[in-house]
Motif scaffolding. Structure first.
Motif, short mmCIF file in Angstrom:
data_model
loop_
_atom_site.label_atom_id
_atom_site.label_comp_id
_atom_site.label_asym_id
_atom_site.label_seq_id
_atom_site.Cartn_x
_atom_site.Cartn_y
_atom_site.Cartn_z
N VAL A 183 0.83 -1.21 0.00
CA VAL A 183 0.00 0.00 0.00
C VAL A 183 0.87 1.26 0.00
CG1 VAL A 183 -2.00 -1.05 1.14
CG2 VAL A 183 -0.23 -0.02 2.53
N GLU A 184 0.23 2.38 -0.24
CA GLU A 184 0.94 3.66 -0.20
C GLU A 184 1.20 4.05 1.25
OE1 GLU A 184 -1.43 6.52 -2.28
OE2 GLU A 184 -1.05 5.59 -4.23
N HIS A 185 2.37 4.62 1.50
CA HIS A 185 2.70 5.11 2.85
C HIS A 185 3.00 6.62 2.78
CE1 HIS A 185 2.56 1.23 4.97
NE2 HIS A 185 2.80 0.76 3.78
N GLU A 186 4.20 7.05 3.16
CA GLU A 186 4.50 8.48 3.22
C GLU A 186 4.32 9.17 1.86
OE1 GLU A 186 6.42 6.01 4.18
OE2 GLU A 186 7.54 6.46 5.99
N VAL A 187 3.90 10.42 1.94
CA VAL A 187 3.87 11.29 0.75
C VAL A 187 4.93 12.36 0.99
CG1 VAL A 187 2.44 12.92 -0.55
CG2 VAL A 187 1.42 10.83 0.39
N ILE A 188 5.87 12.48 0.07
CA ILE A 188 7.02 13.36 0.32
C ILE A 188 7.13 14.42 -0.77
CG2 ILE A 188 9.54 13.41 0.67
CD1 ILE A 188 9.43 10.54 1.58
N ALA A 189 7.11 15.67 -0.35
CA ALA A 189 7.24 16.77 -1.32
C ALA A 189 8.72 16.92 -1.71
CB ALA A 189 6.74 18.06 -0.68
N PRO A 190 8.98 17.46 -2.90
CA PRO A 190 10.40 17.67 -3.26
C PRO A 190 11.07 18.55 -2.22
CG PRO A 190 8.98 18.16 -5.13
CD PRO A 190 8.08 17.94 -3.94
N HIS A 191 12.27 18.15 -1.85
CA HIS A 191 13.04 18.90 -0.87
C HIS A 191 13.69 20.08 -1.58
CE1 HIS A 191 15.98 19.40 2.34
NE2 HIS A 191 16.95 19.26 1.48
N LYS A 192 14.05 19.82 -2.84
CA LYS A 192 14.80 20.82 -3.60
C LYS A 192 14.60 20.55 -5.09
CE LYS A 192 19.47 20.57 -3.67
NZ LYS A 192 20.77 20.34 -3.09
N ILE A 193 14.49 21.62 -5.87
CA ILE A 193 14.49 21.47 -7.34
C ILE A 193 15.69 22.25 -7.84
CG2 ILE A 193 13.21 21.93 -9.47
CD1 ILE A 193 10.63 21.74 -7.87
N PHE A 194 16.55 21.62 -8.61
CA PHE A 194 17.77 22.32 -9.00
C PHE A 194 18.21 21.93 -10.40
CE2 PHE A 194 20.86 18.84 -8.56
CZ PHE A 194 20.11 17.92 -7.85
N LYS A 195 19.16 22.72 -10.92
CA LYS A 195 19.73 22.41 -12.23
C LYS A 195 21.11 21.79 -12.00
CE LYS A 195 17.56 24.80 -15.87
NZ LYS A 195 16.31 24.10 -15.85
N THR A 196 21.39 20.68 -12.68
CA THR A 196 22.70 20.05 -12.55
C THR A 196 23.70 20.80 -13.44
OG1 THR A 196 22.31 18.60 -14.42
CG2 THR A 196 21.58 17.80 -12.26
N PRO A 197 25.01 20.52 -13.26
CA PRO A 197 25.99 21.18 -14.14
C PRO A 197 25.68 20.95 -15.62
CG PRO A 197 27.10 20.04 -12.34
CD PRO A 197 25.65 19.71 -12.22
N LYS A 198 25.07 19.80 -15.94
CA LYS A 198 24.71 19.56 -17.35
C LYS A 198 23.48 20.36 -17.79
CE LYS A 198 26.28 14.88 -18.35
NZ LYS A 198 25.84 13.48 -18.32
N GLY A 199 22.87 21.05 -16.84
CA GLY A 199 21.69 21.87 -17.19
C GLY A 199 20.37 21.12 -17.08
N GLU A 200 20.40 19.92 -16.48
CA GLU A 200 19.15 19.17 -16.37
C GLU A 200 18.38 19.57 -15.11
OE1 GLU A 200 20.69 15.12 -18.61
OE2 GLU A 200 20.98 15.26 -16.45
N THR A 201 17.06 19.53 -15.19
CA THR A 201 16.24 19.86 -14.01
C THR A 201 16.01 18.59 -13.20
OG1 THR A 201 15.16 21.60 -15.21
CG2 THR A 201 14.02 20.80 -13.25
N VAL A 202 16.37 18.66 -11.92
CA VAL A 202 16.29 17.47 -11.07
C VAL A 202 15.56 17.81 -9.78
CG1 VAL A 202 17.70 15.85 -9.72
CG2 VAL A 202 18.37 16.40 -12.06
N LEU A 203 14.68 16.88 -9.36
CA LEU A 203 13.98 17.01 -8.08
C LEU A 203 14.70 16.11 -7.08
CD1 LEU A 203 10.36 16.24 -9.35
CD2 LEU A 203 11.53 18.44 -9.38
N ASP A 204 14.95 16.63 -5.90
CA ASP A 204 15.60 15.83 -4.85
C ASP A 204 14.59 15.64 -3.72
OD1 ASP A 204 17.08 14.74 -2.83
OD2 ASP A 204 18.47 16.44 -2.61
N PHE A 205 14.28 14.37 -3.43
CA PHE A 205 13.33 14.09 -2.34
C PHE A 205 14.03 13.84 -1.01
CE2 PHE A 205 10.96 13.48 -6.18
CZ PHE A 205 9.75 14.09 -5.88
#
Ligand code: BGC
Length: 711
Positions: A183-205
């Motif tokens: 079943v589903e348990h914790e719901v976790i919002a992104p801790h951080k949204i950032f751009k990597t050195p390659k310019g990609e958008t990444v969400l960190d939970f």
């Protein structure tokens, strides 16, 4: 079971991993109660009138292909006058990539549904709707679903229905739901949204987890959402997926016009980071949440200490268990394995049973183990058996003796012993036959050895401890456990007692020296060493000569601290537990781990990965150290002849290296807890027991009845 229903499916086999729908429209009224009994080959996602049926994710779960579990849902509240039931099916565990060699007799079997809806009307009359030829079938908007490769959903796809086909699959394979549902348990919002050195958008939970996500976006028809998943960033801070190996682990979605809200239906991911490959607008913390999935096991155990690093380790162990208890105990949840590796489960089970109530979870998995045990008594490496004919490795196959016995110790469950005993006997017989020397298990080339031991020769995963030695020790240990279990069940175990004595004699005669840390550990823990003191001294010296650092792999690590503390080296055990330099438990914590790593050296101190192909960051095996903290550091121990915590021994072993350590376990008898606090030159102990207990403090024994005590 489901005797009047038929197995139904799409009339032709989908060419790839497309999901299919099966649909039935029906009218009803005056419903008092409605019950849906349902199962499938492949995983199902069922709705009635667009509302999800039940909360079991990836039902009917992961079992041996020789059986499927049937679920029963109360669906009274979902029914209306005009109704539509739609069941979407994907191959997944049944015959997806993870099980592409499905060993069932008919290789052309594919996803299929069988179900029965029982409606009781207010006047008491009953009506039944069965899966049969009257249902319609279509390809699904879920255009692709697979455990390894992820899910694609096309909200614009036109689901064109045609008559379904009935199949003559057996019914005897259907059993009632046995395990815990996912079943589903914790719901976790992104801790951080950032751009990597390659310019990609990444969400960190901020937490390595197993599950999926839910996103919400306003879009135009045809807009795309695309995500990739990763556990770690590389040393440059870029998104890194090579350790997923061939698992594509991706998500693709084609939007409809207006609001799109979606979470995957027939797959899961192991991740901390999500890379946003496409999104109709700028993604924000409000657009998406991660959702943690695991079996619905109840948390029972808690550890705490005065060390923040140690507490983080405890948390990582819990997350390792959550992430790998997804209907079966898996090695890891992200790369192209995610399988019920027997060795890993055996290594971790002592810790697992204290952290969570996993009785039912293991009962189900062990039943699958019995079903998938080969005729010659040997066992597959992974249960369910996804590969055809390998020979078991020592310490992996022994899951068949070790796991049931632990379930008995923690929960007092004799039923599982009874079920597994014939399999244990067959496995012991197999080991004897597989050897080239009597009373030893030697000559095998199929062992994993001390897997991932730090003393492995360059280029090998197998530590330097001798295979023949490890195999013979586990041959002995499994025979000893077979004796214990046989006695509990009232069997005549004379033959196994004699065998165990002979194996012990042969091991002592053949292996007179212990050449590695793991060899010493096994000699001490399993009572092989005749001169315990000399062996413990040798082990201690090896550890100290190595900079007070361990070298053990999967086989030695679970017993390492026990072997030390049982032989006068508790302080050294604490030194290893608290060691921060590589290789150690706290090294990974200091490197930012949020789960347990597969390899001590997952990331080295230069930030490089030790390997691409065997480098999971969510592998619970080394989390097995928690068992020592519960059982020795805090001293809470089960008593073999009073299992299920009917009686308890509490013998804490404190150290001045910490100010505080505590453990709580919610046992079947009630809460047992043990805490100690450093106070000047001595310690204060706070102990609670729900039953009669023997408390041993500083060498003094106190026999107490249930209650709370301070010493
Ligand atoms: C798995 C392990 C497993 C091992 C066998 C690996 O690929 O991930 O955890 O026990 O193989 O040696």
């Amino acid at each position: 079971m489901l005797n009047n229903a038929k197995w139904i499916s799409y009339p032709t086999m989908p060419s790839g991993y497309e999901a299919i729908n099966l649909k039935k429209d029906f009218c009803t009224n005056d419903v008092k109660k409605a019950t849906l009994k349902i199962t499938s080959l492949g995983c199902y996602y069922a709705t009635i009138n667009d509302k999800r049926v039940g909360d079991f994710i990836l039902a009917p779960g992961c079992t041996s292909v020789k059986r499927v579990q049937m679920q029963t849902y109360d669906v009274t509240k979902l029914l209306d006058t005009n109704n539509t039931i739609i069941v979407t099916l994907a191959l997944d565990w049944f015959k997806g990539r993870i099980n592409s060699k499905n060993t069932l007799e008919k290789p052309d079997w594919y996803q299929a549904l069988i179900c029965e809806l029982e409606i009781t009307h207010k006047n008491g009359e009953k009506e039944f709707i069965y899966s049969d030829k009257s249902w319609l079938a279509s390809m699904s908007k879920v255009r692709f679903a697979d455990i390894y490769d992820g899910e694609h959903y096309d909200a614009l796809f036109n689901e064109e229905y045609v008559p379904c086909a009935e199949f003559d699959y057996p019914r005897e394979m259907i059993v009632n739901q046995q395990g815990e549902k996912i079943v589903e348990h914790e719901v976790i919002a992104p801790h951080k949204i950032f751009k990597t050195p390659k310019g990609e958008t990444v969400l960190d939970f901020n937490q390595n987890l197993t599950g999926y996500f839910e996103f919400k976006v306003n879009a135009k028809a045809g807009d795309k959402v695309s995500f990739s998943f990763a556990e770690v960033l590389d040393s440059d801070g870029n998104f890194y997926t090579e350790n997923y190996r061939t698992a594509k682990s991706e998500f693709e979605y084609i939007c409809k016009d207006g609001e799109n809200v979606y979470k995957p239906r027939l797959t899961f991911y192991g991740f901390r980071y999500i890379r946003v490959n496409a999104f109709p607008c700028e993604i924000t913390e409000k657009s998406i949440n991660a959702i943690v999935l695991h079996s619905d096991i109840k948390r029972t155990g808690y550890l705490n200490s005065s060390s923040p690093l140690l507490n983080k380790l405890f948390s990582n162990i819990i997350w390792g268990q959550k992430g790998n208890f997804l209907d079966i105990p898996t090695d890891c949840p992200q790369r192209d394995e995610r399988m019920g590796w027997t060795g890993d489960a055996q290594v971790f089970i002592r810790t697992a049973t204290y952290n969570y109530d996993v009785e039912r979870f293991f009962e189900k998995w062990l039943r699958d183990m019995r079903l998938d045990q080969f005729k010659d008594g040997s066992l597959p490496h992974v249960v369910p058996q996804y590969w055809s004919d390998e020979k078991p490795s020592a310490a992996w196959g022994d899951a068949i003796t070790i796991c049931p016995y632990q379930i008995y110790l923690t929960y007092g469950n004799k039923k599982i012993l009874k079920e597994m005993y014939p399999g244990m006997c067959k496995y012991v017989a197999f080991m004897g036959r597989d050897s080239d020397r009597k009373y030893l298990w030697t000559g095998g080339v199929h062992h994993f050895g001390d897997w991932l031991g730090m003393d492995a020769p360059a280029g090998s995963y197998k530590g330097s401890s001798r295979m023949d030695y490890i195999a013979s020790v586990f041959y002995y240990y499994s025979t000893v456990l077979t004796v214990k279990v046989g006695k509990i069940l009232g069997k005549n175990v004379a033959k196994y007692e004699k065998l165990a004595a002979n194996i012990l004699k042969a091991i002592r005669k053949t292996f007179t020296e212990y050449t590695t840390q793991t060899e010493c550990v096994l000699a001490l823990y399993f009572g092989i060493a005749e001169d315990k003191k000399a062996t413990a001294d040798k082990l201690a010296k090896m550890i100290k000569d190595n900079g007070t650092r361990l070298q053990t792999g999967f086989v030695g690590t679970p017993y390492l601290l026990h072997a030390l503390s049982q032989n006068g080296y508790s302080e050294l055990a604490y030194d290893l537990l608290l060691q921060e330099a590589f290789p150690s438990w706290l090294y990974s914590v200091k490197q930012g781990a949020t789960t347990i790593w597969e390899h001590w050296d997952g990331v080295n101190d230069k930030g490089e990965f030790w390997s691409k192909d065997m480098n999971s960051f969510n592998h619970y095996a080394y989390g097995s150290v928690a068992d020592w903290v519960y059982g020795v550091g805090c001293g809470i121990q089960t008593v073999e002849d009073k299992p299920g915590f009917e009686e308890i021994v509490i013998a804490p072993v404190p150290t001045k290296k910490l100010d505080h350590l505590s453990a709580k376990i919610e046992t079947r008898q009630g809460l047992v807890s043990s805490a100690w606090y450093k106070e000047g030159e001595s310690f204060r102990y706070e102990i609670t027991t729900p039953v009669n207990a023997t408390i041993i403090i500083d060498g003094k024994t106190y026999n107490v009845t249930k209650g709370s005590y301070v010493f």
